[in-house]
Design a protein around this motif. Structure first.
Motif, PDB file in Angstrom:
ATOM      1  N   ASP A 389      10.136  24.134  53.534  1.00 33.35           N
ATOM      2  CA  ASP A 389      10.762  23.796  54.814  1.00 33.35           C
ATOM      3  C   ASP A 389      10.701  22.298  55.085  1.00 33.35           C
ATOM      4  O   ASP A 389      11.645  21.703  55.606  1.00 33.35           O
ATOM      5  N   GLN A 390       9.572  21.697  54.712  1.00 23.89           N
ATOM      6  CA  GLN A 390       9.460  20.242  54.870  1.00 23.89           C
ATOM      7  C   GLN A 390      10.447  19.537  53.944  1.00 23.89           C
ATOM      8  O   GLN A 390      11.090  18.554  54.328  1.00 23.89           O
ATOM      9  N   PHE A 392      13.301  20.701  52.846  1.00 24.13           N
ATOM     10  CA  PHE A 392      14.656  20.874  53.377  1.00 24.13           C
ATOM     11  C   PHE A 392      14.897  19.921  54.547  1.00 24.13           C
ATOM     12  O   PHE A 392      15.923  19.248  54.625  1.00 24.13           O
ATOM     13  N   TYR A 393      13.913  19.840  55.409  1.00 23.08           N
ATOM     14  CA  TYR A 393      14.056  18.965  56.577  1.00 23.08           C
ATOM     15  C   TYR A 393      14.346  17.526  56.144  1.00 23.08           C
ATOM     16  O   TYR A 393      15.272  16.877  56.628  1.00 23.08           O
ATOM     17  N   LEU A 394      13.565  17.040  55.211  1.00 20.70           N
ATOM     18  CA  LEU A 394      13.744  15.650  54.761  1.00 20.70           C
ATOM     19  C   LEU A 394      15.093  15.462  54.073  1.00 20.70           C
ATOM     20  O   LEU A 394      15.749  14.436  54.225  1.00 20.70           O
ATOM     21  N   LYS A 395      15.508  16.464  53.308  1.00 23.57           N
ATOM     22  CA  LYS A 395      16.786  16.337  52.605  1.00 23.57           C
ATOM     23  C   LYS A 395      17.965  16.359  53.569  1.00 23.57           C
ATOM     24  O   LYS A 395      18.971  15.684  53.330  1.00 23.57           O
ATOM     25  N   THR A 396      17.826  17.101  54.673  1.00 19.31           N
ATOM     26  CA  THR A 396      18.931  17.081  55.644  1.00 19.31           C
ATOM     27  C   THR A 396      19.053  15.718  56.312  1.00 19.31           C
ATOM     28  O   THR A 396      19.999  15.459  57.040  1.00 19.31           O
ATOM     29  N   ARG A 397      18.061  14.852  56.076  1.00 17.82           N
ATOM     30  CA  ARG A 397      18.159  13.485  56.602  1.00 17.82           C
ATOM     31  C   ARG A 397      18.599  12.510  55.523  1.00 17.82           C
ATOM     32  O   ARG A 397      18.489  11.293  55.666  1.00 17.82           O
ATOM     33  N   GLY A 398      19.022  13.050  54.399  1.00 16.95           N
ATOM     34  CA  GLY A 398      19.600  12.195  53.364  1.00 16.95           C
ATOM     35  C   GLY A 398      18.608  11.702  52.321  1.00 16.95           C
ATOM     36  O   GLY A 398      18.951  10.892  51.468  1.00 16.95           O
ATOM     37  N   LEU A 399      17.352  12.186  52.381  1.00 17.39           N
ATOM     38  CA  LEU A 399      16.401  11.767  51.346  1.00 17.39           C
ATOM     39  C   LEU A 399      16.606  12.628  50.101  1.00 17.39           C
ATOM     40  O   LEU A 399      16.849  13.833  50.198  1.00 17.39           O
TER      41      LEU A 399
END
Ligand SMILES: Nc1ncnc2c1ncn2[C@@H]1O[C@H](COP(=O)(O)OP(=O)(O)O)[C@@H](O)[C@H]1O
Ligand SMILES: [Mg+2]
Lengths: 439, 249
Positions: A389-390, A392-399
């Motif tokens: 989940d962490q 995914f969260y970071l990837k949805t911010r473009g990382l």
């Protein structure tokens, strides 16, 4: 002693007994060290090397280690100047004690920044002090760790670092243990350091282990004796050659109202084991042990911790963070012992492991032994993977996957690195230890 | 901008979205309402590229490209932003540093140079003041120990920093008191432009008083069962969601 019949030494023990004969012949321990070394040798023979299910070596396989044909490091090899300088932390240039292959080297050390605060004494001379003699004798007689007994059996070159009463030097003292290694075959070296912190002194210590060449077993023993009201912030940094064995037993003795705050950082190698034995001997004593290890490949680093609350109103904290990738292995075997009468003890222990591969191995054995009733003790252990989940969260911010994973694994380790009290060391660990987490 | 056609999706073989079609053009605001469990968050996660969810039929086009072929990172870089219903706590990751990393990832993607910390700080300060966020939130760990309302504000702060083309805000209003809601809605309105679009997922009509939608859709059991203009939200409020469960049963 138990009434068990002593068995004849096994093959592994015989190898080391042979080595010991050579040691006695070539470099006989002087003065007061001799009886100690002899008593320790007896202890070594009684204890013997751990069998597979030995309770102190549950997670640490030593069969391969003790079968090695070790030689003792000879001569006084001087490490390459650039190498040596690269191992001295910024800010410790004038407060560094260098040991090469277990021998104190005045010619390579510089403690001018600690002039007036620090006395460096050869252990053989330090033993003129009857209290110290008593301490050493007791330590040898009660030794339960065979590798620490082995260290004492070869006791010839120990050094005492005494920090005077009320000393509060600005500069941290770095104790740099260099193993020179060898091209020829595995070499055994056994540093022995006694650190005495005088009443109300406030000092900072960094012990660093490093290797100039591969092929060695560094088997160290450190004693840290903190007198009334003394305060020590210490760090231990293990960064050896990949194929090295590094065992270290640290005994910490804390008098009333004294404090020791220690942080360990482990890069891992073929086999690393740190045995910490802390004794909170009088009210007001406080001990903290944090450790971080970042392991990959075949690297191993293990912690064996015993904290004895021997007096009321004592406090201990432990925090371990291990990150293991590849076929790395780590373990924390930690017991807090609250002795009878040690009321109002506070103790907490937390072990967090992050496993980055299916082949990594993590073992935890947290334990509490409580013989007093009015105490507050907690412990816990976790083993987990990188949280999806962490991620995914970071990837949805473009990382990117890589950046997100690095951010999460690094932050996991940073929570321990951030407790290091020396900014130069914390920065170095963030640079080099955490670099191991970059794909 | 976004064209969802007969989308079926779910995870572990369970089909949660059962044929959704929705067309969103630049400049538009769409509200998606519906009872708990109807699939609103699932739709949001599928649009953002959550790896656990799988589209089993239908398709999604975004800016002329097949959205379902892109991973979460690519979608973000191409301008999709998901405001999480439950923002994830990430202890140890500094909020301001994270925001700068995200901001710079996007700049690099757009062929621009990374911004240094000082310049970024100015941008950050400005956006934080829009949202009435105290400076201390810069140096906290990302969402770690934030209250529900603080987390939602931090989501909108990220949206303000990243300036998405298409933002999907999943129940951004829940957990906010009325003052916070007003501030957050004000922030979102500031970010609206003829070039970007907004999908507002909400359970309540309240948010839509502050951010006026062009269209309202009602989701029930994985399907859009009714679409209309903003008046529909008021009707729904008056009716409640019970009629959906009964007519659909
Ligand atoms: N991670 C999950 N694990 C199990 N069930 C889930 C999960 N996510 C969603 N669901 C199920 O999918 C359905 C839709 O959920 P969701 O999309 O969260 O609805 P909404 O956001 O409209 O409340 C519900 O039945 C819910 O129980
Ligand atoms: Mg939801």
């Amino acid at each position: 002693m138990s009434g068990s019949v002593k068995e004849a030494p096994g093959q592994a023990e015989s190898l080391f007994l042979e080595l010991h004969k050579k040691f006695i012949k070539d470099t006989p321990p002087s003065g007061g060290l001799r009886p100690l070394a002899e008593a320790a040798l007896k202890r070594f023979e009684t204890l013997g090397f751990p069998h597979r299910k030995h309770e102190m070596y549950t997670f640490v396989g030593t069969q391969d280690l003790v079968a090695q044909p070790f030689t003792l490091s000879g001569g006084d090899p001087t490490p390459d100047g650039d190498f040596l300088r690269s191992q001295i932390l910024p800010g410790c240039e004038k407060s560094v004690v260098v040991l090469v292959d277990g021998r104190y080297r005045a010619d390579l050390s510089d403690t001018s920044a600690l002039a007036g605060d620090l006395a460096i004494v050869h252990l053989a001379e330090a033993l003129a002090d009857s209290d110290l003699q008593k301490y050493f004798k007791q330590v040898v007689d009660e030794e339960n760790d065979v590798f620490a007994a082995l260290n004492a059996a070869f006791l010839t070159e120990g050094v005492q670092l005494a920090l005077k009463q009320k000393a509060a030097p600005e500069a941290p003292l770095q104790i740099l243990c260099v193993s020179s290694g060898s091209a020829a075959g595995p070499v055994l070296n056994q540093p022995r350091v006694l650190i005495q912190v005088g009443p109300l002194a406030e000092v900072k210590l960094i012990t660093s282990f490093c290797g100039e060449r591969p092929n060695y077993f560094v088997n160290a023993t450190m004693d840290i004796l903190v007198e009334e009201g003394g305060q020590v912030a210490c760090s231990q940094v293990q960064r050896d050659a990949l194929d090295a064995w590094n065992f270290c037993k640290t005994r910490i003795s804390l008098a009333s109202d004294s404090r020791c705050f220690s942080v360990g950082a482990y890069y891992g190698s073929r086999l690393v084991r740190h045995h910490c034995d802390a004794r909170l001997k009088a009210p007001g004593a406080e001990f903290a042990l944090n450790a971080v290890s970042v392991l990959g490949g075949q690297e191993q680093a293990h912690q064996f911790v015993r904290i004895h609350h021997e007096a009321p109103h004592t406090t201990s904290h432990q925090l371990f963070k291990n990150i293991v990738d590849g076929k790395g292995r780590t373990s924390v075997d930690g017991t807090v012992i609250v002795c009878a009468g040690a009321q109002l003890t506070h103790s907490d222990q937390l072990i967090n492991n992050l496993m980055l591969s299916d082949e990594a191995r993590v073992d935890n054995k947290p334990n509490l032994m409580i013989f007093a009733d009015d105490v507050k003790c907690t412990h816990g252990a976790t083993v987990g993977q990188v949280d999806p989940d962490q991620m995914f969260y970071l990837k949805t911010r473009g990382l990117s996957e890589k950046t997100a994973k690095e951010l999460l694994t690094k932050s996991f380790a940073e929570s321990v690195i951030d407790t290091v009290r020396f900014p130069a060391l914390a920065a170095e660990l963030k640079r080099s230890l955490l670099k191991k987490l970059e794909a | 901008m976004l064209e969802i056609k007969d989308l079926h999706a779910g995870f572990d073989g369970a089909e949660i979205l059962q044929g959704i079609s929705l067309s969103v053009k630049a400049g538009e605001v769409h509200a998606i309402m519906g009872p708990n469990g109807s699939g609103k968050s699932t739709l949001a996660k599928v649009l953002a590229g959550h790896p656990s969810y799988e589209a089993t039929a239908g398709g999604v086009m975004y800016g002329g490209r097949n959205l379902l072929d892109m991973d979460a990172e690519q979608r973000a870089l191409e301008g999709i932003f998901l405001g999480f219903q439950y923002p994830v706590e990430i202890p140890g990751v500094n909020n301001a540093e994270f925001l700068r990393m995200a901001y710079n990832a996007k700049r690099v993607h757009n062929g621009e140079d990374e911004l240094d910390p000082l310049d970024f700080d100015e941008i950050l300060n400005e956006k934080m003041s829009w949202l009435g966020m105290e400076v201390k939130y810069k140096n906290r760990s990302l969402n770690d120990g934030f209250s529900g309302g603080e987390k939602k504000k931090n989501e909108i702060l990220q949206m303000a920093i990243l300036q998405p083309k298409l933002a999907v805000l999943d129940e951004t209003d829940s957990g906010l008191d009325i003052d916070a809601l007003r501030v957050v809605a004000g922030g979102v309105n500031k970010l609206r432009s003829p070039d970007n679009a907004l999908i507002l997922i909400t359970h309540y009509q309240r948010l839509l008083e502050y951010i006026q939608p062009d269209f309202v859709h009602v989701l029930s059991r994985g399907k859009i069962v009714k679409s209309g203009e903003k008046g529909l939200a008021l009707e729904l409020e008056a009716m409640g969601y019970d009629w959906l469960t009964t007519t659909n049963a």
